[in-house]
Design a protein around this motif. Structure first.
Motif, PDB file in Angstrom:
ATOM      1  N   ASN A  67       0.828  -1.211   0.000  1.00  0.00           N
ATOM      2  CA  ASN A  67       0.000   0.000   0.000  1.00  0.00           C
ATOM      3  C   ASN A  67       0.863   1.262   0.000  1.00  0.00           C
ATOM      4  O   ASN A  67       0.595   2.203  -0.749  1.00  0.00           O
ATOM      5  CB  ASN A  67      -0.914   0.035   1.233  1.00  0.00           C
ATOM      6  CG  ASN A  67      -2.063  -0.940   1.094  1.00  0.00           C
ATOM      7  OD1 ASN A  67      -2.442  -1.302  -0.024  1.00  0.00           O
ATOM      8  ND2 ASN A  67      -2.596  -1.386   2.220  1.00  0.00           N
ATOM      9  N   VAL A  68       1.884   1.283   0.868  1.00  0.00           N
ATOM     10  CA  VAL A  68       2.780   2.439   0.927  1.00  0.00           C
ATOM     11  C   VAL A  68       3.482   2.607  -0.414  1.00  0.00           C
ATOM     12  O   VAL A  68       3.556   3.713  -0.952  1.00  0.00           O
ATOM     13  CB  VAL A  68       3.834   2.273   2.051  1.00  0.00           C
ATOM     14  CG1 VAL A  68       4.801   3.441   2.035  1.00  0.00           C
ATOM     15  CG2 VAL A  68       3.162   2.186   3.397  1.00  0.00           C
ATOM     16  N   GLU A  69       3.969   1.501  -0.956  1.00  0.00           N
ATOM     17  CA  GLU A  69       4.675   1.562  -2.238  1.00  0.00           C
ATOM     18  C   GLU A  69       3.768   2.097  -3.334  1.00  0.00           C
ATOM     19  O   GLU A  69       4.206   2.875  -4.186  1.00  0.00           O
ATOM     20  CB  GLU A  69       5.187   0.171  -2.615  1.00  0.00           C
ATOM     21  CG  GLU A  69       6.487  -0.185  -1.937  1.00  0.00           C
ATOM     22  CD  GLU A  69       7.222  -1.263  -2.712  1.00  0.00           C
ATOM     23  OE1 GLU A  69       6.583  -2.298  -2.975  1.00  0.00           O
ATOM     24  OE2 GLU A  69       8.399  -1.065  -3.025  1.00  0.00           O
ATOM     25  N   SER A  74       2.616   6.682  -6.822  1.00  0.00           N
ATOM     26  CA  SER A  74       1.615   7.448  -7.560  1.00  0.00           C
ATOM     27  C   SER A  74       2.127   8.863  -7.833  1.00  0.00           C
ATOM     28  O   SER A  74       3.118   9.297  -7.249  1.00  0.00           O
ATOM     29  CB  SER A  74       0.312   7.513  -6.763  1.00  0.00           C
ATOM     30  OG  SER A  74       0.486   8.341  -5.633  1.00  0.00           O
ATOM     31  N   LEU A  75       1.421   9.578  -8.709  1.00  0.00           N
ATOM     32  CA  LEU A  75       1.871  10.927  -9.074  1.00  0.00           C
ATOM     33  C   LEU A  75       1.914  11.840  -7.846  1.00  0.00           C
ATOM     34  O   LEU A  75       2.890  12.548  -7.605  1.00  0.00           O
ATOM     35  CB  LEU A  75       0.938  11.502 -10.148  1.00  0.00           C
ATOM     36  CG  LEU A  75       1.357  12.865 -10.697  1.00  0.00           C
ATOM     37  CD1 LEU A  75       2.677  12.763 -11.455  1.00  0.00           C
ATOM     38  CD2 LEU A  75       0.276  13.460 -11.573  1.00  0.00           C
ATOM     39  N   GLY A 140      14.422   3.578  -8.965  1.00  0.00           N
ATOM     40  CA  GLY A 140      13.257   4.341  -8.512  1.00  0.00           C
ATOM     41  C   GLY A 140      12.353   3.539  -7.598  1.00  0.00           C
ATOM     42  O   GLY A 140      12.548   2.345  -7.424  1.00  0.00           O
ATOM     43  N   PRO A 141      11.341   4.220  -7.039  1.00  0.00           N
ATOM     44  CA  PRO A 141      10.409   3.500  -6.180  1.00  0.00           C
ATOM     45  C   PRO A 141       9.650   2.468  -6.998  1.00  0.00           C
ATOM     46  O   PRO A 141       9.329   2.730  -8.153  1.00  0.00           O
ATOM     47  CB  PRO A 141       9.476   4.586  -5.656  1.00  0.00           C
ATOM     48  CG  PRO A 141       9.922   5.862  -6.229  1.00  0.00           C
ATOM     49  CD  PRO A 141      11.005   5.619  -7.207  1.00  0.00           C
TER      50      PRO A 141
ATOM     51  N   ILE B  47      20.110   5.460   3.279  1.00  0.00           N
ATOM     52  CA  ILE B  47      19.370   4.217   3.554  1.00  0.00           C
ATOM     53  C   ILE B  47      18.133   4.129   2.661  1.00  0.00           C
ATOM     54  O   ILE B  47      17.885   3.115   2.010  1.00  0.00           O
ATOM     55  CB  ILE B  47      18.982   4.147   5.048  1.00  0.00           C
ATOM     56  CG1 ILE B  47      20.226   3.929   5.908  1.00  0.00           C
ATOM     57  CG2 ILE B  47      17.956   3.040   5.289  1.00  0.00           C
ATOM     58  CD1 ILE B  47      20.001   4.137   7.399  1.00  0.00           C
ATOM     59  N   ILE B  48      17.359   5.231   2.617  1.00  0.00           N
ATOM     60  CA  ILE B  48      16.129   5.214   1.821  1.00  0.00           C
ATOM     61  C   ILE B  48      16.453   5.021   0.343  1.00  0.00           C
ATOM     62  O   ILE B  48      15.804   4.232  -0.348  1.00  0.00           O
ATOM     63  CB  ILE B  48      15.325   6.517   2.048  1.00  0.00           C
ATOM     64  CG1 ILE B  48      14.762   6.523   3.464  1.00  0.00           C
ATOM     65  CG2 ILE B  48      14.197   6.652   1.027  1.00  0.00           C
ATOM     66  CD1 ILE B  48      14.063   7.800   3.861  1.00  0.00           C
ATOM     67  N   THR B  49      17.493   5.719  -0.149  1.00  0.00           N
ATOM     68  CA  THR B  49      17.876   5.569  -1.549  1.00  0.00           C
ATOM     69  C   THR B  49      18.257   4.117  -1.848  1.00  0.00           C
ATOM     70  O   THR B  49      17.881   3.560  -2.877  1.00  0.00           O
ATOM     71  CB  THR B  49      19.068   6.493  -1.890  1.00  0.00           C
ATOM     72  OG1 THR B  49      18.772   7.800  -1.406  1.00  0.00           O
ATOM     73  CG2 THR B  49      19.312   6.558  -3.374  1.00  0.00           C
ATOM     74  N   ALA B  50      18.973   3.492  -0.913  1.00  0.00           N
ATOM     75  CA  ALA B  50      19.409   2.110  -1.131  1.00  0.00           C
ATOM     76  C   ALA B  50      18.231   1.139  -1.097  1.00  0.00           C
ATOM     77  O   ALA B  50      18.320   0.036  -1.623  1.00  0.00           O
ATOM     78  CB  ALA B  50      20.442   1.732  -0.079  1.00  0.00           C
ATOM     79  N   LEU B  51      17.132   1.544  -0.457  1.00  0.00           N
ATOM     80  CA  LEU B  51      15.989   0.635  -0.319  1.00  0.00           C
ATOM     81  C   LEU B  51      14.962   0.782  -1.439  1.00  0.00           C
ATOM     82  O   LEU B  51      14.032  -0.016  -1.539  1.00  0.00           O
ATOM     83  CB  LEU B  51      15.298   0.872   1.034  1.00  0.00           C
ATOM     84  CG  LEU B  51      16.079   0.400   2.259  1.00  0.00           C
ATOM     85  CD1 LEU B  51      15.348   0.766   3.522  1.00  0.00           C
ATOM     86  CD2 LEU B  51      16.310  -1.095   2.192  1.00  0.00           C
ATOM     87  N   LEU B  52      15.156   1.820  -2.292  1.00  0.00           N
ATOM     88  CA  LEU B  52      14.189   2.064  -3.363  1.00  0.00           C
ATOM     89  C   LEU B  52      14.052   0.843  -4.265  1.00  0.00           C
ATOM     90  O   LEU B  52      15.044   0.250  -4.690  1.00  0.00           O
ATOM     91  CB  LEU B  52      14.633   3.257  -4.227  1.00  0.00           C
ATOM     92  CG  LEU B  52      14.548   4.647  -3.600  1.00  0.00           C
ATOM     93  CD1 LEU B  52      15.095   5.681  -4.567  1.00  0.00           C
ATOM     94  CD2 LEU B  52      13.122   4.972  -3.217  1.00  0.00           C
ATOM     95  N   GLY B  53      12.817   0.475  -4.528  1.00  0.00           N
ATOM     96  CA  GLY B  53      12.564  -0.577  -5.491  1.00  0.00           C
ATOM     97  C   GLY B  53      12.818  -1.988  -4.992  1.00  0.00           C
ATOM     98  O   GLY B  53      12.647  -2.947  -5.735  1.00  0.00           O
TER      99      GLY B  53
END
Lengths: 142, 130
Positions: A67-69, A74-75, A140-141, B47-53
Motif C-alpha cells: 500500500n505504501v509503495e 503514484s503521481l 526508482g520507487p 538508507i532510503i535511496t538504497a531501499l528504493l525498489g
C-alpha cells in the motif's frame, strides 16, 4: 467592588503601538530564506508521519508495505516525496548556514548573500542529484 | 546614559539567573540536535535511496540490521526532540490566545510522542522480529 478604570488594572487592554512587521519591508533573499526555513521545518514536522507510515508498514507485512509503495509510486506520492526531499535538504543546508552564523561568521553583506544563495542552489541541486540517482541507479520507487 | 542599553535587567538580578543558566536551554538543545541531525539525515537519505525498489523481504532485512536500525533510531529520537522544540517555538510566536496556546503546546507533545514512538516501535519490531 470598584469598577476598574480603562487601561489601569484588570479588564481593558490599552492599545499600544506595534513595531513594524514583515509587510513593510522589501523582501530580500536572506529574509525569504529565513521564512522558508521555518516553513520547511513545519512541513517536515508533518512529513515525519510519512516516515512513520513507511516504517510501520514495513513492520506490518507485505500487504501493508505494498500500500505504501503504491502511494509513494503514484503521481501525488512522487510529488510529495520530491517536495519532502527538497524540504529536508533545504532545512539541513539552512541549518548549517544558521550554525555558521551562530559562530558570528559570515555576516558581511557579500558573505551572507552568498551563504543564503548557496543553501537554495545547493538544496535544489542535491535534490535533483538524489532523484536522478534514485531513478537511474536504484531503479526508482517500485 | 550610554546609547547601548545593558543586557542585564533588574529581574535578572532578582532571580539570580543569567541568560546562560537555563534561559537558553532550549536554544542550545536545538543547536545540539541540529548538529547531530546533519550526519543522521545524510544517513537516512542514503538508507532510503538504497531501499528504493527493493522487495518487502529485502527492506525488512536491511531495516532490521543493526547499523541501519541504529541510524534510523538515532534519527527519529534526535528529530523528535528537534521538531518538538521547533514547533513549540512556532506556536509561541503565532498563537497568542492562552487557551489555544496551551492546547497547541499539548498537541505538539502528543504528536511528537505518537509519531516517534510509532516509528521506534516499527524499527524495534523489524530488528527483533517479534
Amino acid at each position: 467592588m470598584v469598577e476598574p478604570e480603562a487601561g489601569t488594572s484588570t479588564g481593558m487592554r490599552r492599545v499600544r503601538p506595534l513595531s513594524p512587521h514583515l509587510q513593510i519591508y522589501k523582501p530580500m533573499l536572506t529574509m525569504v530564506m529565513s521564512i522558508v526555513h521555518r516553513i520547511t521545518g513545519a512541513a517536515l514536522y508533518f512529513g515525519m508521519l510519512l516516515l512513520a507510515w513507511w516504517l510501520i508498514a514495513a513492520a506490518s507485512g507485505p500487504n501493508a508495505y505494498a500500500n505504501v509503495e503504491w502511494f509513494m509510486g503514484s503521481l501525488i506520492g512522487q510529488l510529495v516525496l520530491f517536495g519532502y526531499t527538497w524540504a529536508l535538504l533545504h532545512h539541513m543546508l539552512g541549518g548549517i548556514r544558521h550554525l555558521i552564523w551562530d559562530t558570528i561568521h559570515g555576516f558581511e553583506p557579500v558573505e551572507r548573500e552568498l551563504l543564503t544563495l548557496a543553501t537554495l542552489v545547493g538544496s535544489i541541486t542535491l535534490t535533483l542529484i538524489l532523484w536522478v540517482v534514485g531513478y537511474l541507479v536504484m531503479g526508482g520507487p517500485r | 546614559m550610554s546609547p547601548v542599553q545593558p543586557m542585564r535587567t533588574p529581574m535578572r538580578r532578582v532571580r539570580g539567573l543569567g541568560a546562560a543558566r537555563s534561559g537558553t536551554g532550549q536554544f542550545w538543545h536545538q543547536r545540539i540536535t541540529s548538529v547531530a541531525g546533519i550526519p543522521l539525515t545524510i544517513g537516512l537519505l542514503l538508507i532510503i535511496t538504497a531501499l528504493l525498489g527493493r522487495s518487502h523481504a529485502a527492506v525488512v532485512q536491511i531495516l532490521g540490521s543493526p547499523i541501519v536500525a541504529i541510524t534510523v533510531l538515532l534519527f527519529i529520537v534526535n528529530t523528535a526532540y528537534h521538531m518538538w522544540i521547533g514547533m513549540q517555538e512556532i506556536i509561541l510566536d503565532y498563537v497568542h490566545d492562552d487557551r489555544w496556546k496551551l492546547l497547541s503546546l499539548m498537541a505538539n507533545t502528543f504528536f511528537v510522542f505518537a509519531v516517534s514512538l510509532t516509528s521506534i516501535y516499527a524499527i524495534l519490531k523489524l530488528s527483533f522480529g517479534v
